[in-house]
Design an enzyme around this catalytic site. Structure first.
Site, mmCIF file in Angstrom:
data_model
loop_
_atom_site.group_PDB
_atom_site.id
_atom_site.type_symbol
_atom_site.label_atom_id
_atom_site.label_comp_id
_atom_site.label_asym_id
_atom_site.label_seq_id
_atom_site.Cartn_x
_atom_site.Cartn_y
_atom_site.Cartn_z
ATOM 1 N N ARG A 1 0.803 -1.125 0.040
ATOM 2 C CA ARG A 1 -0.248 0.024 0.076
ATOM 3 C C ARG A 1 0.995 1.285 0.022
ATOM 4 N NH1 ARG A 1 -2.022 0.961 4.072
ATOM 5 N NH2 ARG A 1 -1.300 -0.783 5.523
ATOM 6 N N TYR B 1 -1.637 -3.466 -6.661
ATOM 7 C CA TYR B 1 -1.324 -3.982 -5.359
ATOM 8 C C TYR B 1 -2.678 -4.291 -4.419
ATOM 9 C CZ TYR B 1 -0.306 -4.953 -0.583
ATOM 10 O OH TYR B 1 -0.411 -5.736 0.697
ATOM 11 N N LYS C 1 -9.658 -2.255 2.143
ATOM 12 C CA LYS C 1 -9.392 -1.067 2.811
ATOM 13 C C LYS C 1 -10.177 0.330 2.483
ATOM 14 C CE LYS C 1 -6.170 -3.394 4.847
ATOM 15 N NZ LYS C 1 -6.327 -3.836 6.193
ATOM 16 N N HIS D 1 -10.424 -2.076 12.196
ATOM 17 C CA HIS D 1 -9.247 -2.987 11.437
ATOM 18 C C HIS D 1 -8.979 -4.225 12.491
ATOM 19 C CE1 HIS D 1 -4.858 -2.898 9.801
ATOM 20 N NE2 HIS D 1 -5.711 -3.781 9.131
ATOM 21 N N SER E 1 -1.009 -3.364 10.313
ATOM 22 C CA SER E 1 -0.626 -4.302 9.311
ATOM 23 C C SER E 1 0.479 -5.181 9.494
ATOM 24 C CB SER E 1 -0.537 -3.476 7.954
ATOM 25 O OG SER E 1 -1.711 -2.685 7.917
ATOM 26 N N CYS F 1 1.252 -7.314 11.786
ATOM 27 C CA CYS F 1 1.629 -7.912 13.296
ATOM 28 C C CYS F 1 0.977 -8.806 13.762
ATOM 29 C CB CYS F 1 1.065 -6.519 13.913
ATOM 30 S SG CYS F 1 2.338 -4.977 13.714
ATOM 31 N N ASP G 1 -9.011 -9.734 9.522
ATOM 32 C CA ASP G 1 -8.541 -8.117 9.249
ATOM 33 C C ASP G 1 -9.681 -6.979 9.507
ATOM 34 O OD1 ASP G 1 -6.523 -6.493 8.298
ATOM 35 O OD2 ASP G 1 -7.676 -6.344 6.316
ATOM 36 N N ARG H 1 1.962 -12.310 -0.727
ATOM 37 C CA ARG H 1 0.633 -12.532 -0.170
ATOM 38 C C ARG H 1 0.056 -13.828 -0.518
ATOM 39 N NH1 ARG H 1 -1.694 -8.341 3.455
ATOM 40 N NH2 ARG H 1 -0.173 -6.835 3.790
HETATM 41 C C1 OXD Z 1 -2.911 -4.271 5.543
HETATM 42 C C2 OXD Z 1 -3.675 -5.446 4.875
HETATM 43 O O1 OXD Z 1 -2.063 -3.853 4.901
HETATM 44 O O2 OXD Z 1 -4.548 -6.048 5.582
HETATM 45 O O3 OXD Z 1 -3.454 -3.887 6.367
HETATM 46 O O4 OXD Z 1 -3.310 -6.111 3.792
HETATM 47 MN MN MN Z 2 -5.188 -5.075 7.355
#
Ligand code: OXD
Ligand code: MN
Length: 586
Positions: A67, A195, A204, A224, A246, A248, A273, A364
């Site tokens: 991102r 992406y 998002k 989130h 993100s 974590c 998420d 990913r």
């Molecule tokens: C992020 C995702 O970047 O969930 O938070 O992809």
């Molecule tokens: Mn996320």
């Protein structure tokens, strides 16, 4: 008469000038055509059909791997409504600047119209979106990540109640890349990136940035947060939602194989998420997972860290920017075992380990949620699941203890608002720098975060049974630089304590910042952890917290008078408590 959807498609086609338009129905036959198009474009390939049936590897442009927050804008008419933590463009300026990039962007390409539902098809909490895109990879990904095609078209009918999102990969030049949101119109435009977080507009852009605006207006919450159910002996399941920035460990926590399964504690996945929550008739906050798949970070994922996902991603999965073995299987750093010979790196070149990792650090997998063995029987419950705890957390080498509980809702909002974490590869920019990331929403709140904090205080007044609020940190390090806590499946021990606190019998000790587990509060059987390590994990060091106070004060100052007074009061209270702690020591 044309429907609002038909009008918008026509308007978008006039702007982007595609060669042809395809309305997606979400069928398997259509999916095969989309995959064939991806393969034909040369940026995707089929993986080993025996060991990874129906799996594909997609390689993005090397400049388009995460991102891009600096190219993401909230275009509210008034700059103040975007607030100091968002980039802002005035709506007209954005329309003309980004409109110029979209003008003719689909010449020679196919325009796909992708209707989708965020959330279970029959849930009143769910919402419809429609994405227009010129990327078959985006279509294939949206099919995994949402309920896409006919099912969404049927739910929408001729209504105008959908969030439109127009996406073109443009020329993939970062100089001509913009992700812009018009909260007033509930409209999204994205150009120049393929992406995930920039291009799968349901995720998002809609489910967080636009939905957060809708949620505030309509009295609900778009967060989130992962959603999990913790089953305890006897079979009762208690649901918790956790906000971590993100990369974590949200996915790993949500899909964890519990280290306490022999004691009857098991984790069920509802979402990894995003959480949409409304107050239910029973007075609890009820959460749905608006997504239908997991778009997880591959590096670091292996049988030891997330066995459930490793079982899920061997079929029907789209991989992005992972490496490839000679057996045509996906590979990344942290997958189990030594690297096999002759690896092709994420750019499609023979891998030379002296020149960087084989997989991109933000590589990913995109996998249907229902493939996880841990998927909750309630994951598609139309009424959602009742949430008993909110858990905030981040990556902190120092300062934050393994777990603590806030004193009450107001204090809990302060704990969320002052969250910080060391940055990761999920976003372009420096990695490992500590930044304030309130409620893990810094990059995702579609309006002024001062108003967002106020919304949290208001919700607290309205929820008859609000969740208890906790903070966790799996990443604290000792003087030797090593992690103090083993993490992953062992994190269930912390969830168990949280459950006991919810039920009113967990042993706790009051500190200046909240309650931490009492000396014997955590179930540590079978884990070799010394009393000294445990006390380091749970330590609240007043000097460190003085630093936090200073840093949060500066962060809050950005919001000026718009910041809710309650946060300043909580800040003062913490300062007083720390003051007594420091003077008691001297
Ligand atoms: C992020 C995702 O970047 O969930 O938070 O992809
Ligand atoms: Mn996320």
């Amino acid at each position: 008469m044309a429907t609002p959807l038909e009008n918008w498609v026509e308007e978008s086609a006039r702007l982007t000038k595609p060669d042809r338009i395809v309305f997606c129905d979400g069928s398997e036959a259509e999916n095969q055509r989309i995959i064939a198009e991806m393969l034909h474009n040369g940026d995707s390939l089929t993986l080993n059909e025996r060991t990874y049936p129906n799996c594909y590897l997609h390689r993005s442009s090397p400049n388009d791997v995460a991102r891009t927050e600096h190219l993401t804008f909230i275009c509210s008419p008034d700059k103040e409504d975007a607030g100091p933590t968002n980039n802002w463009m005035d709506p007209e300026g954005a329309k003309s600047k980004v409109g110029a990039l979209l003008d003719g962007a689909m010449r020679g390409r196919t325009m796909y119209v992708v209707p989708y539902i965020m959330g279970p098809a029959s849930s009143p909490i769910s919402q419809v979106g429609v994405e227009i895109t010129d990327s078959p990879y985006v279509v294939a990904s949206m099919r995994i990540m949402s309920r896409m095609g006919k099912i969404a078209k049927d739910r929408l009918g001729s209504s105008s109640d959908f969030v439109p999102g127009l996406h073109s990969i443009g020329d993939l030049d970062p100089l001509r890349r913009y992700i812009v949101h018009f909260p007033q119109e509930r409209l999204i435009w994205s150009v120049g990136s393929g992406y995930g977080g920039n291009a799968l507009l349901g995720k998002k852009c809609f489910a967080l940035r636009i939905a957060s605006v809708m949620a505030r207006e309509q009295g609900w919450m778009a967060e989130h947060m992962l959603i999990l159910g913790l089953e305890s002996p006897g079979g009762k399941v208690t649901y918790m939602a956790a906000a971590f920035p993100s990369s974590c460990g949200k996915t790993n926590l949500a899909m964890m194989v519990s280290a306490l399964e022999n004691l009857g504690y098991r984790v069920w996945t509802v979402g990894d998420d995003i959480s949409w929550m409304k107050i239910g008739e029973d007075g609890y906050l009820h959460a749905i997972n608006p997504e239908a798949g997991f778009f997880g970070v591959a590096p670091g994922t292996g049988v030891k860290t997330n066995p459930n996902v490793m079982g899920a991603i061997t079929r029907n999965t789209l991989f992005t920017n992972v490496a490839l073995t000679a057996e045509r299987e996906p590979w990344w750093e942290g997958i189990d075992g030594a690297p096999p010979p002759h690896i092709i790196n994420w750019k499609g070149e023979p891998w030379d380990s002296s020149k960087g990792p084989a997989a991109h650090p933000n590589a990913r997998y995109t996998v249907p949620a229902k493939q996880s063995p841990s998927i909750s029987p309630k994951w598609e419950a139309p009424e959602g699941v009742p949430i008993s705890a909110f858990i905030f957390g981040g990556r902190r080498s120092r300062v934050a203890p393994l777990v603590y509980e806030s004193f009450n809702w107001k204090h809990g909002v302060f704990v969320g608002a002052t969250m910080a974490s060391e940055t990761t590869a999920a976003t372009t920019g420096d990695v490992g720098v500590t930044r304030r990331d309130p409620m893990a929403m810094l990059p995702f709140c579609g309006y002024n975060m001062a108003d967002y904090f106020r919304h949290w205080f208001e919700m607290g007044k309205r929820i008859p049974h609000p969740p208890k609020v906790f903070h966790v940190n799996w990443f604290r390090r000792g003087a030797d630089g090593k992690f103090l806590w083993p993490g992953y499946g062992e994190n269930v021990r912390v969830l168990k304590w949280i459950l006991e606190r919810i039920e009113g019998h967990g042993a706790a000790q009051e500190t200046r910042i909240g309650y931490v587990p009492a000396r014997n509060g955590l179930t540590l059987d079978g884990l070799h952890i010394s009393p000294e390590t445990l006390s380091n994990l749970l330590a609240v060091n007043p000097e460190d917290w003085q630093g936090e106070l200073e840093d949060t004060k500066q962060f809050f100052a950005k919001f000026g008078d718009r910041l809710p007074q309650e946060l300043l009061e909580e800040h003062r209270r913490l300062a007083q408590r720390l003051e007594t702690a420091v003077s008691a020591k001297t």
